[in-house]
Design a protein around this motif. Structure first.
Motif, short mmCIF file in Angstrom:
data_model
loop_
_atom_site.label_atom_id
_atom_site.label_comp_id
_atom_site.label_asym_id
_atom_site.label_seq_id
_atom_site.Cartn_x
_atom_site.Cartn_y
_atom_site.Cartn_z
N GLY A 62 -1.64 1.76 -1.46
CA GLY A 62 -0.78 1.58 -0.30
C GLY A 62 0.23 2.68 -0.13
O GLY A 62 1.29 2.46 0.46
N ASP A 63 -0.06 3.88 -0.62
CA ASP A 63 0.89 4.98 -0.54
C ASP A 63 0.15 6.24 -0.12
O ASP A 63 -1.05 6.40 -0.37
CB ASP A 63 1.55 5.20 -1.90
N VAL A 64 0.87 7.15 0.52
CA VAL A 64 0.34 8.46 0.92
C VAL A 64 1.23 9.52 0.30
O VAL A 64 2.44 9.54 0.54
CB VAL A 64 0.32 8.63 2.45
N ALA A 104 3.78 13.93 11.92
CA ALA A 104 4.72 12.81 12.02
C ALA A 104 4.04 11.63 12.71
O ALA A 104 4.24 10.48 12.33
CB ALA A 104 5.96 13.24 12.79
N GLY A 105 3.22 11.93 13.72
CA GLY A 105 2.48 10.86 14.40
C GLY A 105 1.47 10.20 13.48
O GLY A 105 1.27 8.97 13.53
N VAL A 106 0.82 10.98 12.62
CA VAL A 106 -0.12 10.42 11.65
C VAL A 106 0.60 9.45 10.72
O VAL A 106 0.15 8.33 10.47
CB VAL A 106 -0.82 11.53 10.85
N MET A 107 1.75 9.90 10.21
CA MET A 107 2.48 9.06 9.26
C MET A 107 3.03 7.80 9.93
O MET A 107 3.18 6.75 9.29
CB MET A 107 3.60 9.86 8.61
N GLN A 108 3.34 7.89 11.21
CA GLN A 108 3.79 6.70 11.92
C GLN A 108 2.67 5.67 11.99
O GLN A 108 2.90 4.47 11.76
CB GLN A 108 4.26 7.05 13.33
N GLU A 109 1.45 6.13 12.31
CA GLU A 109 0.31 5.22 12.37
C GLU A 109 0.08 4.58 11.00
O GLU A 109 -0.20 3.37 10.91
CB GLU A 109 -0.94 5.98 12.81
N VAL A 110 0.17 5.37 9.95
CA VAL A 110 -0.06 4.84 8.60
C VAL A 110 1.01 3.84 8.21
O VAL A 110 0.72 2.77 7.67
CB VAL A 110 -0.14 5.99 7.58
N SER A 111 2.26 4.18 8.47
CA SER A 111 3.35 3.27 8.08
C SER A 111 3.27 1.97 8.85
O SER A 111 3.55 0.90 8.30
CB SER A 111 4.71 3.94 8.32
N ASP A 116 1.45 -4.06 8.41
CA ASP A 116 0.62 -5.09 9.04
C ASP A 116 0.19 -6.11 7.98
O ASP A 116 -0.28 -5.75 6.91
CB ASP A 116 -0.61 -4.46 9.69
N GLU A 117 0.33 -7.38 8.30
CA GLU A 117 -0.01 -8.43 7.33
C GLU A 117 -1.50 -8.46 7.00
O GLU A 117 -1.91 -9.02 5.98
CB GLU A 117 0.43 -9.79 7.85
N HIS A 118 -2.33 -7.86 7.85
CA HIS A 118 -3.77 -7.87 7.61
C HIS A 118 -4.26 -6.63 6.88
O HIS A 118 -5.47 -6.48 6.66
CB HIS A 118 -4.52 -7.99 8.94
N PHE A 119 -3.36 -5.73 6.53
CA PHE A 119 -3.77 -4.51 5.83
C PHE A 119 -4.31 -4.86 4.45
O PHE A 119 -3.69 -5.62 3.69
CB PHE A 119 -2.59 -3.55 5.71
N LEU A 120 -5.48 -4.30 4.09
CA LEU A 120 -6.15 -4.65 2.84
C LEU A 120 -5.49 -4.04 1.61
O LEU A 120 -5.54 -4.60 0.52
CB LEU A 120 -7.63 -4.23 2.89
N GLY A 121 -4.92 -2.83 1.77
CA GLY A 121 -4.26 -2.18 0.66
C GLY A 121 -5.16 -1.40 -0.26
O GLY A 121 -4.69 -0.84 -1.25
N THR A 122 -6.46 -1.35 0.01
CA THR A 122 -7.38 -0.59 -0.84
C THR A 122 -7.35 0.88 -0.45
O THR A 122 -6.99 1.23 0.68
CB THR A 122 -8.81 -1.11 -0.68
N PRO A 123 -7.76 1.79 -1.37
CA PRO A 123 -7.84 3.21 -1.00
C PRO A 123 -8.76 3.45 0.18
O PRO A 123 -8.49 4.30 1.03
CB PRO A 123 -8.37 3.88 -2.28
N VAL A 129 -7.50 4.15 7.86
CA VAL A 129 -6.34 4.21 8.75
C VAL A 129 -5.85 5.65 8.90
O VAL A 129 -5.54 6.11 9.99
CB VAL A 129 -5.22 3.30 8.21
N PHE A 130 -5.79 6.35 7.76
CA PHE A 130 -5.31 7.74 7.77
C PHE A 130 -6.19 8.62 8.65
O PHE A 130 -5.70 9.39 9.48
CB PHE A 130 -5.28 8.26 6.33
N THR A 131 -7.51 8.51 8.49
CA THR A 131 -8.40 9.38 9.25
C THR A 131 -8.50 8.98 10.71
O THR A 131 -8.75 9.82 11.57
CB THR A 131 -9.80 9.42 8.61
#
Length: 418
Positions: A62-64, A104-111, A116-123, A129-131
């Motif tokens: 869950g980190d970048v 900055a826009g990419v990091m906003q989408e990721v954050s 989001d409560e439905h985010f899985l948290g896996t790599p 999401v990142f791509t």
């Protein structure tokens, strides 16, 4: 701004300027089949010089994190990779056109996804999401250029953490002819099949193809076009290391809260950065020099008494063409509440004007990266904390980087403003 789209023997690519080789650098392409100047061969030429220089994003837990300077990845230069008509030797031609990639826009989408409560948290989910965000911003960066905007990425799995490492090599401005040529030469059904076929990892999917794939296979397609190479070696043909070292220090965009000091409770918003902190022993002391240091690189501001940190807070500064100006200023105006932006019609509580500029420190949303129109945003609690302790006339230093002293020690203010 326009550019000629690629042909079968030429690729137009918007590449981060930091990845371009120096004019006097010798590059050997002996490993490539110069008698077959197909698009695949030209991509190998491009990957050969670009991939070893690219910074890497580590997506894990869950980190970048990133092991380079993000501003160096933002400026894109148009190049053409082609082969000489007579000798067949690869050739790189720098064209007089540039663009900007909005990290900055990419990091906003990721954050946003992380919250989001439905985010899985896996790599894998984080990489998807990142791509997706990279693909979206690539389309914006390629506006005005001819051809389909296809992000060029490298991918590898980190054996130590099992996280996913992704490097951004640029944006291919693809035409339909070369796109068809590349697709016909791709080895398999997933990004693992390329290695099994003795090639780099490739994936070039569209929405129709993704519908029948699982998450793993569609990981880097993001239901959109993307071309992915396997993680390239960081060595040139002669074995000499090129560009950034692998395994370098990674800096997280979403830092864990591990600082010393007492936390200042923030109830007005959810933070993705370290909480504000105050240091009682320094706050209670008499002082002869009081100043505020705004560290753009760390996205953090400090209230400093005689070289010691009394208070620190996360911030969000200006982005893109509205970058927060660097320099040494004074607080010239303070308005606790009632200040309204005449342009954006939003309240600016805890307003502290910096110099004579239409820029100030005030309460605002903090996404974890530069996102303002030039002002220095901070939590409402931080704005009021500084407001109550920094009178008009207080010095404000806005710098690109600063190495703060260890809490409780005395150290000179040594800052770097580029």
């Amino acid at each position: 701004m326009s550019a000629v789209a690629t042909t079968a023997t030429s690729l137009s690519i918007l590449v981060p300027a930091a990845l371009l080789p120096g004019e006097g650098e010798d590059l050997s392409f002996n490993a490539f089949d110069t008698t077959a100047p197909a698009a695949g061969q030209l991509f190998k030429v491009f990957q050969h010089f670009a991939a070893p220089r690219a910074g890497e994003f580590l997506l894990d837990n869950g980190d970048v994190q990133f092991n380079g300077e993000l501003h160096e990845e933002s400026s894109l230069q148009l190049i053409q990779v082609s082969s000489d008509e007579e000798s067949g030797e690869p050739h790189i031609n720098v064209r007089p056109a540039m663009s900007h990639f909005d990290w900055a826009g990419v990091m906003q989408e990721v954050s946003d996804a992380l919250l989001d409560e439905h985010f899985l948290g896996t790599p894998e989910e984080l990489a998807r999401v990142f791509t997706e965000a990279v693909r979206e911003m690539a389309g914006i960066a390629a506006l005005g250029f001819a051809g389909e905007a296809v992000p060029l990425l490298t991918l590898r799995q980190h054996p130590e953490t099992q996280g996913v490492g992704v490097s951004f090599l640029g944006i291919w401005l693809a035409d339909s002819r070369t796109m068809a040529e590349m697709r016909s030469s791709l080895p398999g059904q997933s990004w693992h099949d390329g290695a099994a076929a003795g090639q780099n990892h490739y994936i070039l999917l569209d929405a129709a193809e993704v519908e029948g794939r699982g998450l793993k296979e569609a990981l880097l397609s993001a239901a959109m076009l993307a071309l992915v190479f396997g993680g390239a070696s960081a060595k040139a043909d002669d074995g000499v290391s090129v560009g950034r070292p692998t395994g370098g220090k990674f800096t997280s965009f979403f830092q864990r809260d591990t600082r010393a000091g007492d936390k200042l409770e923030v109830k007005t918003q959810k933070l993705v950065q370290d909480a504000p902190r105050y240091y009682r022993d320094v706050l209670d002391r008499e002082h002869s020099d009081l100043r505020i240091v705004v560290n753009i690189g760390a996205q953090r501001a400090f209230l400093v008494k005689d070289g010691q940190i009394a208070f620190e807070t996360p911030i969000s500064t200006g982005r893109g063409p509205r970058m927060t100006p660097r320099g040494t200023f004074k607080i010239t105006e303070k308005i606790r509440k009632g200040k309204i932006s005449t342009i954006y019609k939003c309240p600016l509580p805890g307003w502290m004007r910096v110099g004579e500029m239409p820029i100030g420190m005030h309460e605002g949303e903090l996404p974890g990266y530069p996102a303002s129109h030039g002002c220095i945003r901070m939590p409402l609690e931080s704005a009021h904390f500084i407001f109550d302790r920094a009178p008009v006339g207080t010095t404000v230093q806005i710098v690109d980087s600063w190495s703060p002293p260890v809490a409780g020690s005395t150290a000179p203010l040594v800052a770097t403003a580029n």
